[in-house]
Design an enzyme around this catalytic site. Structure first.
Site, PDB file in Angstrom:
ATOM      1  N   HIS A  21      42.600  39.696  38.064  1.00  0.00           N
ATOM      2  CA  HIS A  21      41.549  40.644  37.396  1.00  0.00           C
ATOM      3  C   HIS A  21      41.486  41.757  38.563  1.00  0.00           C
ATOM      4  O   HIS A  21      40.994  41.670  39.632  1.00  0.00           O
ATOM      5  CB  HIS A  21      40.343  39.926  37.577  1.00  0.00           C
ATOM      6  CG  HIS A  21      39.042  40.813  36.745  1.00  0.00           C
ATOM      7  ND1 HIS A  21      38.594  40.484  35.769  1.00  0.00           N
ATOM      8  CD2 HIS A  21      38.872  42.090  37.229  1.00  0.00           C
ATOM      9  CE1 HIS A  21      37.426  41.594  35.426  1.00  0.00           C
ATOM     10  NE2 HIS A  21      37.717  42.521  36.319  1.00  0.00           N
ATOM     11  N   HIS A  23      41.171  46.285  39.365  1.00  0.00           N
ATOM     12  CA  HIS A  23      40.920  47.409  38.929  1.00  0.00           C
ATOM     13  C   HIS A  23      41.784  48.430  39.785  1.00  0.00           C
ATOM     14  O   HIS A  23      41.532  48.595  40.942  1.00  0.00           O
ATOM     15  CB  HIS A  23      39.430  48.169  39.085  1.00  0.00           C
ATOM     16  CG  HIS A  23      38.251  47.067  37.972  1.00  0.00           C
ATOM     17  ND1 HIS A  23      38.327  47.568  36.758  1.00  0.00           N
ATOM     18  CD2 HIS A  23      38.026  46.092  38.136  1.00  0.00           C
ATOM     19  CE1 HIS A  23      37.626  46.442  36.361  1.00  0.00           C
ATOM     20  NE2 HIS A  23      37.631  45.526  37.167  1.00  0.00           N
ATOM     21  N   ASN A  49      39.966  49.668  32.061  1.00  0.00           N
ATOM     22  CA  ASN A  49      38.707  50.661  31.878  1.00  0.00           C
ATOM     23  C   ASN A  49      38.640  51.912  32.776  1.00  0.00           C
ATOM     24  O   ASN A  49      37.998  52.356  33.573  1.00  0.00           O
ATOM     25  CB  ASN A  49      37.205  49.862  32.526  1.00  0.00           C
ATOM     26  CG  ASN A  49      37.389  49.546  33.873  1.00  0.00           C
ATOM     27  OD1 ASN A  49      38.506  49.296  34.428  1.00  0.00           O
ATOM     28  ND2 ASN A  49      36.335  49.182  34.622  1.00  0.00           N
ATOM     29  N   LYS A 107      40.875  42.822  26.984  1.00  0.00           N
ATOM     30  CA  LYS A 107      39.646  42.922  27.525  1.00  0.00           C
ATOM     31  C   LYS A 107      38.594  43.254  26.690  1.00  0.00           C
ATOM     32  O   LYS A 107      38.416  44.369  26.042  1.00  0.00           O
ATOM     33  CB  LYS A 107      39.788  43.904  28.884  1.00  0.00           C
ATOM     34  CG  LYS A 107      38.487  43.921  29.722  1.00  0.00           C
ATOM     35  CD  LYS A 107      38.232  42.591  30.167  1.00  0.00           C
ATOM     36  CE  LYS A 107      37.174  42.448  31.048  1.00  0.00           C
ATOM     37  NZ  LYS A 107      36.872  43.128  32.503  1.00  0.00           N
ATOM     38  N   HIS A 144      34.396  40.312  29.693  1.00  0.00           N
ATOM     39  CA  HIS A 144      33.232  40.668  30.760  1.00  0.00           C
ATOM     40  C   HIS A 144      31.900  39.918  30.001  1.00  0.00           C
ATOM     41  O   HIS A 144      31.446  40.526  29.134  1.00  0.00           O
ATOM     42  CB  HIS A 144      33.240  42.259  30.941  1.00  0.00           C
ATOM     43  CG  HIS A 144      31.902  42.346  31.946  1.00  0.00           C
ATOM     44  ND1 HIS A 144      32.439  42.694  33.051  1.00  0.00           N
ATOM     45  CD2 HIS A 144      30.614  42.323  31.884  1.00  0.00           C
ATOM     46  CE1 HIS A 144      31.297  42.919  33.806  1.00  0.00           C
ATOM     47  NE2 HIS A 144      30.225  42.510  33.159  1.00  0.00           N
ATOM     48  N   HIS A 182      35.420  36.886  36.284  1.00  0.00           N
ATOM     49  CA  HIS A 182      34.589  36.973  37.417  1.00  0.00           C
ATOM     50  C   HIS A 182      33.175  36.144  37.008  1.00  0.00           C
ATOM     51  O   HIS A 182      32.084  36.473  36.836  1.00  0.00           O
ATOM     52  CB  HIS A 182      34.043  38.377  37.784  1.00  0.00           C
ATOM     53  CG  HIS A 182      33.853  39.245  36.603  1.00  0.00           C
ATOM     54  ND1 HIS A 182      33.043  39.220  35.627  1.00  0.00           N
ATOM     55  CD2 HIS A 182      34.260  40.615  36.400  1.00  0.00           C
ATOM     56  CE1 HIS A 182      33.162  40.142  34.631  1.00  0.00           C
ATOM     57  NE2 HIS A 182      33.929  40.990  34.975  1.00  0.00           N
ATOM     58  N   ASP A 254      38.749  41.068  40.920  1.00  0.00           N
ATOM     59  CA  ASP A 254      37.599  42.112  40.389  1.00  0.00           C
ATOM     60  C   ASP A 254      37.584  43.205  41.517  1.00  0.00           C
ATOM     61  O   ASP A 254      36.492  43.898  41.446  1.00  0.00           O
ATOM     62  CB  ASP A 254      36.249  41.483  40.070  1.00  0.00           C
ATOM     63  CG  ASP A 254      35.415  42.617  39.050  1.00  0.00           C
ATOM     64  OD1 ASP A 254      36.235  43.567  38.766  1.00  0.00           O
ATOM     65  OD2 ASP A 254      34.365  42.257  39.202  1.00  0.00           O
ATOM     66  N   HIS A 258      35.143  52.355  44.451  1.00  0.00           N
ATOM     67  CA  HIS A 258      34.560  53.348  44.178  1.00  0.00           C
ATOM     68  C   HIS A 258      34.350  54.136  45.608  1.00  0.00           C
ATOM     69  O   HIS A 258      33.963  53.576  46.646  1.00  0.00           O
ATOM     70  CB  HIS A 258      33.165  53.134  43.739  1.00  0.00           C
ATOM     71  CG  HIS A 258      32.883  52.444  42.322  1.00  0.00           C
ATOM     72  ND1 HIS A 258      33.035  53.065  41.340  1.00  0.00           N
ATOM     73  CD2 HIS A 258      33.012  51.108  41.871  1.00  0.00           C
ATOM     74  CE1 HIS A 258      33.293  52.229  40.187  1.00  0.00           C
ATOM     75  NE2 HIS A 258      33.123  51.221  40.535  1.00  0.00           N
TER      76      HIS A 258
HETATM   77  C1  NCD Z   1      34.181  47.281  37.749  1.00  0.00           C
HETATM   78  C2  NCD Z   1      34.611  48.552  37.832  1.00  0.00           C
HETATM   79  O1  NCD Z   1      34.142  49.208  38.851  1.00  0.00           O
HETATM   80  O2  NCD Z   1      35.604  48.945  36.950  1.00  0.00           O
HETATM   81  N1  NCD Z   1      32.835  46.990  38.556  1.00  0.00           N
HETATM   82  C3  NCD Z   1      32.209  45.898  38.970  1.00  0.00           C
HETATM   83  O3  NCD Z   1      31.330  45.723  39.342  1.00  0.00           O
HETATM   84  N2  NCD Z   1      32.972  44.687  38.796  1.00  0.00           N
HETATM   85  C4  NCD Z   1      34.029  46.971  36.215  1.00  0.00           C
HETATM   86  C5  NCD Z   1      33.864  45.314  36.050  1.00  0.00           C
HETATM   87  O4  NCD Z   1      34.460  44.417  36.095  1.00  0.00           O
HETATM   88  O5  NCD Z   1      32.584  45.023  35.742  1.00  0.00           O
HETATM   89 ZN    ZN Z   2      36.275  43.862  36.634  1.00  0.00          ZN
END
Ligand code: NCD
Ligand code: ZN
Length: 354
Positions: A21, A23, A49, A107, A144, A182, A254, A258
């Site tokens: 998992h 991003h 996403n 997803k 999710h 998660h 996960d 950011h």
């Molecule tokens: C994830 C993201 O920033 O894409 N953020 C998070 O807090 N885990 C999205 C997600 O998996 O919920």
């Molecule tokens: Zn995630």
């Protein structure tokens, strides 16, 4: 096979892990974070996403190419692609996904549940034909698992998702392989243990920290992720599940980058960045309950088995060699603050793929 340990040198060599998992984002952000993951992990399930999301095989093929293009020269890494389920996804998209060979899962986000989830499903009952198709072609559904109902307390949203939706979904599509992504509560652990064809990924932050950590001595925006950290009893249940040797539980970071200015802000984004030091964080969690011997299967075997993919054959070595997690990392526009920035970690990956 038991993982080989060298207690004198305090090193641990394990089969190359995978991240089930992740991003990875896109563009310059992708270039900034991908080398961290590719250094530790052989493969990763790339979350869809983006803005706009990865909705069909053509989007997934293009995103996969962008990920492969962003890899540093000489590093091999296999992105495993996912589709983002929307109100407009149809059975044809599912069949095409399965036939592509590189789309490994779909997803599900409830619309508005988390970062970039505005295109998510507005009513899960509208997805029956898609779930039927997924069940028949055997393509896993990644959840999710949080309700978005404002009346439900943020700390209860996972539990309520199970009661309102998952129990029903599970019984209506018994052969559908489902991953509760998660997992953050003992309720999810209990559900996963009780249900066939159901697994869960567990993040490093949910194994190491609890909800008090977010507020300890002040507000820590870099510990804000979704699902939000829960109370200590839940953390203990997650740690017990992860270290139990049960193949239903496997690694999924996960890791969700950011930029600092988006986290330390009037209305901060959800997501913790752990790709830099993921396996070391898991090692710390497992060592805290004397379960380092269970790390390899959790990190490197059970996920591959669930996804019906071959286990990796390369290895990585972790050594007990304390180091300080950088306070920030380069990232477009504003730096990226990793999980537990500035703190000491005992374990370090000392030998990985070049
Ligand atoms: C994830 C993201 O920033 O894409 N953020 C998070 O807090 N885990 C999205 C997600 O998996 O919920
Ligand atoms: Zn995630």
């Amino acid at each position: 096979m038991d993982a080989p340990y060298n207690f004198l040198m305090e090193s641990l060599t394990i089969t190359q892990p995978d991240d089930w998992h992740l991003h990875l984002r896109d563009g310059e952000a992708l270039k900034a974070v991908l080398p961290h993951t590719a250094r530790q992990f052989a493969r990763a399930i790339a979350m869809p996403n983006l803005q706009p999301p990865v909705r069909n095989v053509a989007d997934a093929a293009a995103y996969r190419d962008r990920i492969l293009d962003a890899l540093p020269k000489g590093i091999t890494f296999e992105p495993l692609m996912t589709l983002y389920l929307t109100d407009n996804t149809g059975p044809k998209d599912i069949i095409a996904a399965k036939e592509s060979g590189f789309v490994k899962a779909v997803k599900y986000y409830h619309a508005g549940a988390t970062t970039n989830s505005d295109s998510g499903v507005t009513d899960i009952r509208k997805c029956d034909s898609v779930f039927e198709a997924m069940e028949s072609v055997d393509l896993p559904l990644l959840l999710h698992g949080e309700v978005t109902d404002r009346r439900v307390d943020i700390f209860d949203r996972e539990k309520v998702f199970i009661e309102r939706y998952l129990v029903n979904l599970r019984s209506r599509f018994p052969q559908l392989r489902i991953v509760m992504e998660h997992a953050t509560t003992s309720d999810t652990i209990e559900f996963v243990l009780s249900a066939d064809n159901t697994a869960a990924t567990i993040t490093p932050q949910h194994l190491l920290l609890n909800r008090t950590s977010i507020f300890q001595g002040g507000l820590h925006p870099h510990l804000y992720c979704l699902p939000i950290l829960k109370r200590e009893t839940h953390r203990e249940a997650l740690l017990e599940a992860a270290t139990s040797g049960n193949p239903k539980f496997f690694l999924g970071t996960d890791s969700a980058p950011h930029a600092r200015n988006r986290k330390e802000s009037f209305c901060g984004c959800a997501g913790c960045y752990s790709a830099l030091h993921a396996i070391e964080l898991y090692a710390e969690a497992f060592e805290s309950v004397n379960a380092l011997d269970k790390l390899e299967a959790f990190a490197s075997f059970y996920g591959a088995d669930f996804y019906q993919l071959p286990r990796n054959t390369d290895t990585i070595t972790l050594t007990k060699q304390p180091w300080i997690i950088p306070k920030e990392l380069p990232f477009p526009d504003s730096p990226l603050v990793p999980l537990r920035a500035g703190e000491e970690l005992d374990w370090k990956v000392t030998e990985a793929r070049a």
